[in-house]
Every structure is written in C-alpha cells, then in structure tokens.
Design a protein around this motif. Structure first.
Motif, PDB file in Angstrom:
ATOM      1  N   UNK A   1       0.809  -1.223   0.000  1.00  0.00           N
ATOM      2  CA  UNK A   1       0.000   0.000   0.000  1.00  0.00           C
ATOM      3  C   UNK A   1       0.838   1.268   0.000  1.00  0.00           C
ATOM      4  N   UNK A   2       2.143   1.160  -0.216  1.00  0.00           N
ATOM      5  CA  UNK A   2       2.976   2.362  -0.286  1.00  0.00           C
ATOM      6  C   UNK A   2       4.262   2.208   0.494  1.00  0.00           C
ATOM      7  N   UNK A   3       5.164   3.160   0.289  1.00  0.00           N
ATOM      8  CA  UNK A   3       6.446   3.151   0.981  1.00  0.00           C
ATOM      9  C   UNK A   3       7.066   4.533   0.930  1.00  0.00           C
ATOM     10  N   UNK A   4       7.751   4.928   1.989  1.00  0.00           N
ATOM     11  CA  UNK A   4       8.501   6.187   1.987  1.00  0.00           C
ATOM     12  C   UNK A   4       9.975   5.932   1.679  1.00  0.00           C
ATOM     13  N   UNK A   5      10.318   4.680   1.317  1.00  0.00           N
ATOM     14  CA  UNK A   5      11.716   4.337   0.999  1.00  0.00           C
ATOM     15  C   UNK A   5      11.825   3.661  -0.364  1.00  0.00           C
ATOM     16  N   UNK A   6      11.004   4.092  -1.317  1.00  0.00           N
ATOM     17  CA  UNK A   6      10.971   3.439  -2.629  1.00  0.00           C
ATOM     18  C   UNK A   6      12.317   3.492  -3.349  1.00  0.00           C
ATOM     19  N   UNK A   7      12.996   4.641  -3.297  1.00  0.00           N
ATOM     20  CA  UNK A   7      14.286   4.749  -3.984  1.00  0.00           C
ATOM     21  C   UNK A   7      15.294   3.778  -3.381  1.00  0.00           C
ATOM     22  N   UNK A   8      15.320   3.697  -2.060  1.00  0.00           N
ATOM     23  CA  UNK A   8      16.228   2.771  -1.408  1.00  0.00           C
ATOM     24  C   UNK A   8      15.935   1.328  -1.775  1.00  0.00           C
ATOM     25  N   UNK A   9      14.653   0.973  -1.841  1.00  0.00           N
ATOM     26  CA  UNK A   9      14.281  -0.387  -2.219  1.00  0.00           C
ATOM     27  C   UNK A   9      14.662  -0.685  -3.662  1.00  0.00           C
ATOM     28  N   UNK A  10      14.461   0.278  -4.556  1.00  0.00           N
ATOM     29  CA  UNK A  10      14.828   0.066  -5.957  1.00  0.00           C
ATOM     30  C   UNK A  10      16.332  -0.102  -6.116  1.00  0.00           C
ATOM     31  N   UNK A  11      17.100   0.625  -5.316  1.00  0.00           N
ATOM     32  CA  UNK A  11      18.561   0.526  -5.405  1.00  0.00           C
ATOM     33  C   UNK A  11      19.035  -0.873  -5.040  1.00  0.00           C
ATOM     34  N   UNK A  12      18.511  -1.435  -3.936  1.00  0.00           N
ATOM     35  CA  UNK A  12      18.991  -2.761  -3.519  1.00  0.00           C
ATOM     36  C   UNK A  12      18.442  -3.866  -4.413  1.00  0.00           C
ATOM     37  N   UNK A  13      17.356  -3.589  -5.147  1.00  0.00           N
ATOM     38  CA  UNK A  13      16.800  -4.592  -6.070  1.00  0.00           C
ATOM     39  C   UNK A  13      17.521  -4.607  -7.413  1.00  0.00           C
ATOM     40  N   UNK A  14      18.091  -3.474  -7.815  1.00  0.00           N
ATOM     41  CA  UNK A  14      18.575  -3.316  -9.181  1.00  0.00           C
ATOM     42  C   UNK A  14      19.558  -4.398  -9.602  1.00  0.00           C
ATOM     43  N   UNK A  15      20.549  -4.691  -8.756  1.00  0.00           N
ATOM     44  CA  UNK A  15      21.608  -5.616  -9.151  1.00  0.00           C
ATOM     45  C   UNK A  15      21.153  -7.065  -9.221  1.00  0.00           C
ATOM     46  N   UNK A  16      19.926  -7.333  -8.803  1.00  0.00           N
ATOM     47  CA  UNK A  16      19.395  -8.694  -8.914  1.00  0.00           C
ATOM     48  C   UNK A  16      18.459  -8.827 -10.113  1.00  0.00           C
ATOM     49  N   UNK A  17      18.319  -7.768 -10.901  1.00  0.00           N
ATOM     50  CA  UNK A  17      17.418  -7.786 -12.052  1.00  0.00           C
ATOM     51  C   UNK A  17      18.197  -7.863 -13.358  1.00  0.00           C
ATOM     52  N   UNK A  18      17.514  -8.289 -14.404  1.00  0.00           N
ATOM     53  CA  UNK A  18      18.156  -8.406 -15.713  1.00  0.00           C
ATOM     54  C   UNK A  18      18.637  -7.053 -16.216  1.00  0.00           C
ATOM     55  N   UNK A  19      17.947  -5.957 -15.823  1.00  0.00           N
ATOM     56  CA  UNK A  19      18.310  -4.618 -16.285  1.00  0.00           C
ATOM     57  C   UNK A  19      19.710  -4.210 -15.839  1.00  0.00           C
ATOM     58  N   UNK A  20      20.233  -4.838 -14.793  1.00  0.00           N
ATOM     59  CA  UNK A  20      21.577  -4.499 -14.320  1.00  0.00           C
ATOM     60  C   UNK A  20      22.662  -5.045 -15.237  1.00  0.00           C
ATOM     61  N   UNK A  21      22.289  -5.996 -16.111  1.00  0.00           N
ATOM     62  CA  UNK A  21      23.204  -6.641 -17.051  1.00  0.00           C
ATOM     63  C   UNK A  21      24.332  -7.388 -16.336  1.00  0.00           C
ATOM     64  N   UNK A  22      24.092  -7.796 -15.096  1.00  0.00           N
ATOM     65  CA  UNK A  22      25.059  -8.640 -14.400  1.00  0.00           C
ATOM     66  C   UNK A  22      24.875 -10.093 -14.826  1.00  0.00           C
ATOM     67  N   UNK A  23      25.945 -10.871 -14.682  1.00  0.00           N
ATOM     68  CA  UNK A  23      25.866 -12.283 -15.045  1.00  0.00           C
ATOM     69  C   UNK A  23      25.031 -13.076 -14.053  1.00  0.00           C
TER      70      UNK A  23
END
Length: 338
Positions: free
Chosen positions: A116-138
């Motif tokens: 239902x929402x979050x006041x830490x969305x940017x922080x959550x997106x940052x820690x998620x990024x490197x686990x997603x395909x968009x990060x282009x990590x192996x």
C-alpha cells in the motif's frame, strides 16, 4: 600637462581610486593587467554571476532513501506498525531478503497482504537493481550494508482491511557479529529493543561448506546470547529462524547434512532462549537465487505471514514503594488501553 588615466584590466583592482595594485606590484609596468582595458566578456560573466534566480514555485518532495531512527519513530507513531529486526552475519542474505520481498509485492499480494505504499521506494529500488536483468550482471548481486547507524526500509501494507506499517531494520552484519565478542554492543541497538519480530538468518551456502559449517553453527547462539544478556529482547518478540540461499543448498552434495544442521540450530535456540521470545518459527528461503531455474523469492511469503502475527504484549512489573505518606497507600485503578 593632462593627468594620465589609470586603467586596469582587472575589474577588482582599485588603483584608479588611489589604491594599490591588487597583484602587489610597486612597479606597475610589471603588472600584466595595468594599462589594459577590461574585456567585454568579463562584464558579461560578471552580469551572469549576479543574475537573480527565480524563486522555486514547485513542491519539494522528501527523499525516498532508507530511514534513520528519528524518521522511523515518526512512522511508528503514525500507523499501527510492526518492527522487524533482521540479524545476520556478513553476506548471510539480509539485503536479498528485503529486496526479494519488495519484488514479490510488485507482482501482486503476498500471502493475502497487499502493498500500500512506501517512503523508501528509492532505497528499495537501489537494492533490487543488481538482482534484475536490467543491471546486465551475469548473476544476481546485493550490495553489502555499510557499517554505521541502522537504517529502516518501510512498507505500508493492507491486510483484512487493516492498514499497517512494516519497518525492516538494516544494520551491518559485522556489528551483529561483534555482539558475540562484547555483549554490551547490543545496548545501542534500538531496532532490537523495539522489535515485534526478530529474524535470525542462517547462511545456507556457508552451512553447506565443510570449511565454514562450524563457524555458522557457533556464531548464531553467541550473538543471541550477547543480546539476551543485555535485555535486548525485553518485549518478548516473536522469533523467525530463516535458512537463506536454499538454491545453493539444493545444489550441494551436503544438502541432507545442512537440513540436519539447520534443525539442530533451531532446537538449540529453543532450548537456550525460549524464555526471551514469544512464538518461534522456522523458514527456508531462496530470496535471490543464482540459478535462473529456481523461483525467486521462494519461502518469503510464509516468512512475511509470520512477521505480521501479533506478538506477546510486553509485561512490566509494578513496584510499590512506601515512605509512610498517605498517598503511598492509595490504590491505582486499572484502565484498559484504547
């Protein structure tokens, strides 16, 4: 004879007004600026520096990075809230658990709990990024938590029509490890004293390693003992014992031994520390599997459901002191809290 006009290319020089050369030359012939006219570009640049900036008429938005203790207090005061303390040694999977839960919420309700929402969305997106395909990590990767003050990730969730806040504490694993060496280090850990649920992470990959197994088995009881000795669990929070990185366990030839070791850890904690906690539950998770064939976030829904369970109400002991005054003999009328 007409007086010679004093001219200097340096606009800040006041020699023409009877001052001294700003470059410090007594012999003006040695000054590179004396006798030259200021360039037009200099005036334009000076005008640009003095340009009046129009007042901002938009809306300043707060940052959406992880919260410090002061801002976490505000969240706790604004809605019915659950504080989750996550204890794990370095690289035990703490950040992956938080990121994996956030990714599950983006797919829909998790265990009938709606994001239902979050006041830490940017922080959550940052820690998620490197686990997603968009990060282009192996392979999926999680940044390690820096040492220092604890930070909190915030979720507002809706369950059975009730809106609640969930605050998940994020502290460096090394700081929790230090509690085993010096129990007094636990006294400053606000997130543990306030926690409704303590979540202890057991690193499945290290438990499957013959080299690291003994360290994993021995470190966790020592950390909990150090915290218990300093009254960190005075609220009697619920306790979740979580095996992380089960994908690595299942790929190991020692997976049967890991399951026995995990059960031994659970039994040892129950036997030694049951009086410090409310309900104790155990979970097996693969929050951010390295193998693309393993379901990301496995086991996190069950863990979240346990997090949302109400804990035991903290019990205080009423102490009476009698000084001989009449007021000391008055009875205290009990009232239900609203």
């Amino acid at each position: 004879m007409a007086e010679t006009e004093l001219v200097c290319a340096n606009r800040e020089c006041r020699i023409a007004q009877g001052g001294r050369c700003i470059e410090g030359h007594d012999d003006l012939a040695k000054c590179l600026y004396y006798g030259n006219e200021p360039e037009e570009g200099d005036q334009n640049e000076a005008d640009d520096d003095q340009e009046v900036i129009a007042p901002f008429n938009g809306v300043y938005l707060p940052d959406a990075h992880p919260l410090d203790s002061r801002r976490a207090d505000r969240v706790l005061a604004s809605l019915p809230s659950r504080m989750i303390g996550v204890i794990g040694v370095h690289d035990s999977g703490k950040t992956s658990v938080i990121a994996g839960l956030f990714d599950l919420f983006q797919m829909g309700p998790v265990a009938n709990i709606i994001f239902a929402g979050s006041s830490t969305l940017h922080g959550l997106e940052i820690i998620c990024h490197d686990a997603r395909a968009a990060s282009e990590r192996d392979e999926p990767h999680s940044e390690r938590t820096k040492r220092g003050e604890v930070r909190f990730y915030h979720f507002d969730v809706l369950r059975d029509g009730l809106l609640q806040s969930l605050l998940i504490a994020d502290r460096s694993g090394e700081e929790y490890e230090e509690v085993a060496d010096l129990a007094a280090n636990a006294t400053t850990m606000f997130e543990l004293r306030r926690a409704d649920v303590i979540t202890v992470l057991v690193d499945g990959r290290r438990l499957a390693s013959s080299r690291d197994r003994a360290d994993v088995m021995g470190a966790i009881p020592l950390i909990i003992q150090g915290m218990a000795e300093n009254g960190a669990f005075s609220r009697k929070p619920n306790l979740a014992i979580v095996l992380t990185k089960d994908d690595a366990v299942q790929a190991s030839t020692r997976k049967d031994q890991v399951q026995r070791d995990f059960l031994a850890i659970i039994d040892g904690i129950r036997d030694a520390f049951a009086s410090h906690f409310g309900e104790i539950g155990s979970f097996v998770t693969s929050a951010s599997p390295k193998d693309a064939n393993v379901v990301r976030g496995a086991g996190l829904a069950e863990m979240l459901e346990f997090w949302m369970k109400p804990g035991a109400e903290a019990q205080g002991i009423r102490q009476h002191s009698y000084s001989g005054r009449v007021f000391d003999s008055l009875m205290i009328e009990e009232a239900k809290r609203g």
